[in-house]
Scaffold this motif. Structure first.
Motif, PDB file in Angstrom:
ATOM      1  N   GLU A  18      52.305  29.877  24.674  1.00  0.00           N
ATOM      2  CA  GLU A  18      51.260  30.896  24.492  1.00  0.00           C
ATOM      3  C   GLU A  18      50.140  30.699  25.498  1.00  0.00           C
ATOM      4  O   GLU A  18      49.620  31.673  26.067  1.00  0.00           O
ATOM      5  N   LEU A  19      49.751  29.434  25.744  1.00  0.00           N
ATOM      6  CA  LEU A  19      48.698  29.149  26.721  1.00  0.00           C
ATOM      7  C   LEU A  19      49.106  29.634  28.103  1.00  0.00           C
ATOM      8  O   LEU A  19      48.290  30.222  28.825  1.00  0.00           O
ATOM      9  N   ARG A  20      50.360  29.400  28.460  1.00  0.00           N
ATOM     10  CA  ARG A  20      50.848  29.866  29.761  1.00  0.00           C
ATOM     11  C   ARG A  20      50.775  31.386  29.864  1.00  0.00           C
ATOM     12  O   ARG A  20      50.361  31.942  30.902  1.00  0.00           O
ATOM     13  N   GLN A  21      51.149  32.080  28.783  1.00  0.00           N
ATOM     14  CA  GLN A  21      51.091  33.545  28.783  1.00  0.00           C
ATOM     15  C   GLN A  21      49.660  34.050  28.900  1.00  0.00           C
ATOM     16  O   GLN A  21      49.389  35.002  29.650  1.00  0.00           O
ATOM     17  N   ARG A  22      48.727  33.399  28.183  1.00  0.00           N
ATOM     18  CA  ARG A  22      47.323  33.803  28.258  1.00  0.00           C
ATOM     19  C   ARG A  22      46.763  33.579  29.662  1.00  0.00           C
ATOM     20  O   ARG A  22      46.039  34.424  30.205  1.00  0.00           O
ATOM     21  N   LEU A  23      47.095  32.431  30.253  1.00  0.00           N
ATOM     22  CA  LEU A  23      46.628  32.135  31.617  1.00  0.00           C
ATOM     23  C   LEU A  23      47.216  33.113  32.622  1.00  0.00           C
ATOM     24  O   LEU A  23      46.519  33.565  33.545  1.00  0.00           O
ATOM     25  N   LEU A  24      48.495  33.455  32.438  1.00  0.00           N
ATOM     26  CA  LEU A  24      49.149  34.398  33.349  1.00  0.00           C
ATOM     27  C   LEU A  24      48.487  35.766  33.287  1.00  0.00           C
ATOM     28  O   LEU A  24      48.240  36.401  34.328  1.00  0.00           O
ATOM     29  N   LYS A  25      48.191  36.237  32.083  1.00  0.00           N
ATOM     30  CA  LYS A  25      47.518  37.535  31.935  1.00  0.00           C
ATOM     31  C   LYS A  25      46.133  37.499  32.569  1.00  0.00           C
ATOM     32  O   LYS A  25      45.701  38.483  33.204  1.00  0.00           O
ATOM     33  N   SER A  26      45.416  36.386  32.410  1.00  0.00           N
ATOM     34  CA  SER A  26      44.081  36.254  33.006  1.00  0.00           C
ATOM     35  C   SER A  26      44.158  36.271  34.526  1.00  0.00           C
ATOM     36  O   SER A  26      43.357  36.939  35.193  1.00  0.00           O
ATOM     37  N   VAL A  27      45.135  35.541  35.085  1.00  0.00           N
ATOM     38  CA  VAL A  27      45.294  35.506  36.549  1.00  0.00           C
ATOM     39  C   VAL A  27      45.666  36.886  37.084  1.00  0.00           C
ATOM     40  O   VAL A  27      45.142  37.321  38.125  1.00  0.00           O
ATOM     41  N   ILE A  28      46.541  37.586  36.385  1.00  0.00           N
ATOM     42  CA  ILE A  28      46.924  38.936  36.822  1.00  0.00           C
ATOM     43  C   ILE A  28      45.715  39.868  36.802  1.00  0.00           C
ATOM     44  O   ILE A  28      45.512  40.666  37.731  1.00  0.00           O
ATOM     45  N   ALA A  29      44.895  39.769  35.754  1.00  0.00           N
ATOM     46  CA  ALA A  29      43.687  40.598  35.669  1.00  0.00           C
ATOM     47  C   ALA A  29      42.744  40.311  36.838  1.00  0.00           C
ATOM     48  O   ALA A  29      42.179  41.235  37.443  1.00  0.00           O
ATOM     49  N   ILE A  30      42.585  39.033  37.177  1.00  0.00           N
ATOM     50  CA  ILE A  30      41.712  38.663  38.296  1.00  0.00           C
ATOM     51  C   ILE A  30      42.281  39.178  39.616  1.00  0.00           C
ATOM     52  O   ILE A  30      41.541  39.675  40.478  1.00  0.00           O
ATOM     53  N   PRO A  58      35.842  40.216  30.810  1.00  0.00           N
ATOM     54  CA  PRO A  58      36.172  40.637  29.432  1.00  0.00           C
ATOM     55  C   PRO A  58      37.618  40.339  29.053  1.00  0.00           C
ATOM     56  O   PRO A  58      37.901  39.941  27.915  1.00  0.00           O
ATOM     57  N   ILE A  59      38.550  40.519  29.996  1.00  0.00           N
ATOM     58  CA  ILE A  59      39.956  40.250  29.708  1.00  0.00           C
ATOM     59  C   ILE A  59      40.186  38.754  29.544  1.00  0.00           C
ATOM     60  O   ILE A  59      40.867  38.311  28.610  1.00  0.00           O
ATOM     61  N   VAL A  60      39.600  37.962  30.441  1.00  0.00           N
ATOM     62  CA  VAL A  60      39.758  36.505  30.358  1.00  0.00           C
ATOM     63  C   VAL A  60      39.170  35.987  29.047  1.00  0.00           C
ATOM     64  O   VAL A  60      39.779  35.163  28.350  1.00  0.00           O
ATOM     65  N   ALA A  61      37.985  36.480  28.692  1.00  0.00           N
ATOM     66  CA  ALA A  61      37.340  36.044  27.455  1.00  0.00           C
ATOM     67  C   ALA A  61      38.156  36.441  26.229  1.00  0.00           C
ATOM     68  O   ALA A  61      38.270  35.671  25.267  1.00  0.00           O
ATOM     69  N   SER A  62      38.734  37.639  26.253  1.00  0.00           N
ATOM     70  CA  SER A  62      39.550  38.081  25.117  1.00  0.00           C
ATOM     71  C   SER A  62      40.810  37.222  24.989  1.00  0.00           C
ATOM     72  O   SER A  62      41.250  36.929  23.874  1.00  0.00           O
ATOM     73  N   GLN A  63      41.383  36.806  26.125  1.00  0.00           N
ATOM     74  CA  GLN A  63      42.560  35.938  26.083  1.00  0.00           C
ATOM     75  C   GLN A  63      42.202  34.568  25.501  1.00  0.00           C
ATOM     76  O   GLN A  63      42.977  33.992  24.730  1.00  0.00           O
ATOM     77  N   ILE A  64      41.040  34.061  25.877  1.00  0.00           N
ATOM     78  CA  ILE A  64      40.584  32.781  25.312  1.00  0.00           C
ATOM     79  C   ILE A  64      40.395  32.909  23.805  1.00  0.00           C
ATOM     80  O   ILE A  64      40.823  32.039  23.030  1.00  0.00           O
ATOM     81  N   TYR A  65      39.769  34.015  23.385  1.00  0.00           N
ATOM     82  CA  TYR A  65      39.517  34.210  21.956  1.00  0.00           C
ATOM     83  C   TYR A  65      40.826  34.340  21.176  1.00  0.00           C
ATOM     84  O   TYR A  65      40.987  33.749  20.105  1.00  0.00           O
ATOM     85  N   MET A  66      41.782  35.096  21.714  1.00  0.00           N
ATOM     86  CA  MET A  66      43.059  35.289  21.007  1.00  0.00           C
ATOM     87  C   MET A  66      43.860  33.995  20.937  1.00  0.00           C
ATOM     88  O   MET A  66      44.661  33.807  20.012  1.00  0.00           O
ATOM     89  N   PHE A  67      43.656  33.092  21.900  1.00  0.00           N
ATOM     90  CA  PHE A  67      44.347  31.807  21.860  1.00  0.00           C
ATOM     91  C   PHE A  67      43.709  30.875  20.834  1.00  0.00           C
ATOM     92  O   PHE A  67      44.405  30.128  20.135  1.00  0.00           O
ATOM     93  N   VAL A  68      42.382  30.920  20.733  1.00  0.00           N
ATOM     94  CA  VAL A  68      41.661  29.999  19.854  1.00  0.00           C
ATOM     95  C   VAL A  68      41.600  30.516  18.421  1.00  0.00           C
ATOM     96  O   VAL A  68      41.635  29.734  17.466  1.00  0.00           O
TER      97      VAL A  68
END
Length: 262
Positions: free
Chosen positions: A19-31, A91-101
């Motif tokens: 899940e962490l890898r998926q969240r990081l991947l989505k954040s990197v794609i957004a950036i 906002p996308i990166v922060a939302s990914q962090i929140y959904m992981f935590v």
């Protein structure tokens, strides 16, 4: 512990890592997407960032910036695109962090964590706006006041900043003010964790004043306007943090009193 217990404990860990890898991947794609968009509009964004310089120079003077290496402005545009991408993608990166935590938090903890997540970008934008509309025009006005008109026995001294140096200056100031404006969020979270108290913050106020001016001297250019412009808001935010931590303590005391009464 048996082999079955070890295997059972590994399974949730692997799931969390996936899940962490998926969240990081989505954040990197957004950036990356935001980076491409910002690079396309890099010149327009740079012209927006020049407006504090124009405000300091006045309408009678045309602004001139230079670059002294063929690749300098290109790399400046890359830095600018990354700078804008971090803003747009936050906002996308922060939302990914929140959904992981969030799944690991209790319901009342998720409700308490969400306001801090919302306050973080808002406070950063307030700090950036302070730089853009007040500190940067004042700082550039201070630097422009050092120019000298040429004449008999005098050399002509004019400010012709490089594009990379101007961008570096305004980016440093924006990040410095944006990070300093996170002080209430940081101290309030520490207060919720019981690591700091409002009484301790009041006692350390004199040290906070010294540290604020030291930080301002390190994070800003060597001119008094920028340093004072950062130190004073820092001290005001410190006072706001004391009030915020005290409110957290009051709520904690009320919950403890209710539990004792029950």
């Amino acid at each position: 512990m048996t082999q079955e217990d070890i295997d059972a404990s590994k399974a949730p860990l692997i799931e969390h890592l996936i899940e962490l890898r998926q969240r990081l991947l989505k954040s990197v794609i957004a950036i990356l997407i935001a980076f491409v968009v910002c690079f396309f509009f890099a010149t327009d964004i740079f012209n927006i960032l020049i407006r504090p310089f124009e405000a300091a120079a006045g309408t009678e003077r045309s602004i001139e910036l230079i670059y002294t290496a063929p690749q300098e402005y290109f790399f400046t545009q890359l830095k600018l695109a990354l700078f804008g991408a971090l803003f747009l993608a936050f906002p996308i990166v922060a939302s990914q962090i929140y959904m992981f935590v969030a799944p690991g938090l209790y319901k009342h903890e998720r409700g308490a964590f969400l306001p801090f997540l919302v306050a973080t970008p808002i406070l950063f934008l307030i700090g950036a706006a302070l730089v853009y509309f007040m500190v940067m025009p004042l700082a550039m006005g201070f630097f422009l006041s050092m120019e000298q008109i040429g004449g008999e026995g005098k050399a002509s001294i004019q400010l012709l900043p490089r594009v990379s140096e101007y961008l570096g200056l305004i980016m440093v100031l924006i990040f410095a003010f944006g990070l300093v404006f996170q002080l209430p969020v940081l101290l309030t979270l520490l207060g919720r964790a019981g690591l700091v108290s409002s009484a301790a913050l009041k006692q350390k106020r004199k040290y906070a004043i010294v540290i604020a001016f030291i930080m301002a001297a390190v994070l800003t250019p060597p001119d008094p306007i920028s340093q004072i412009g950062l130190a004073i808001p820092t001290l005001l935010l410190y006072e706001v943090s004391i009030i915020s931590v005290r409110l957290v303590e009051k709520k904690r005391e009320e919950r403890e009193a209710e539990k004792a009464g029950a």
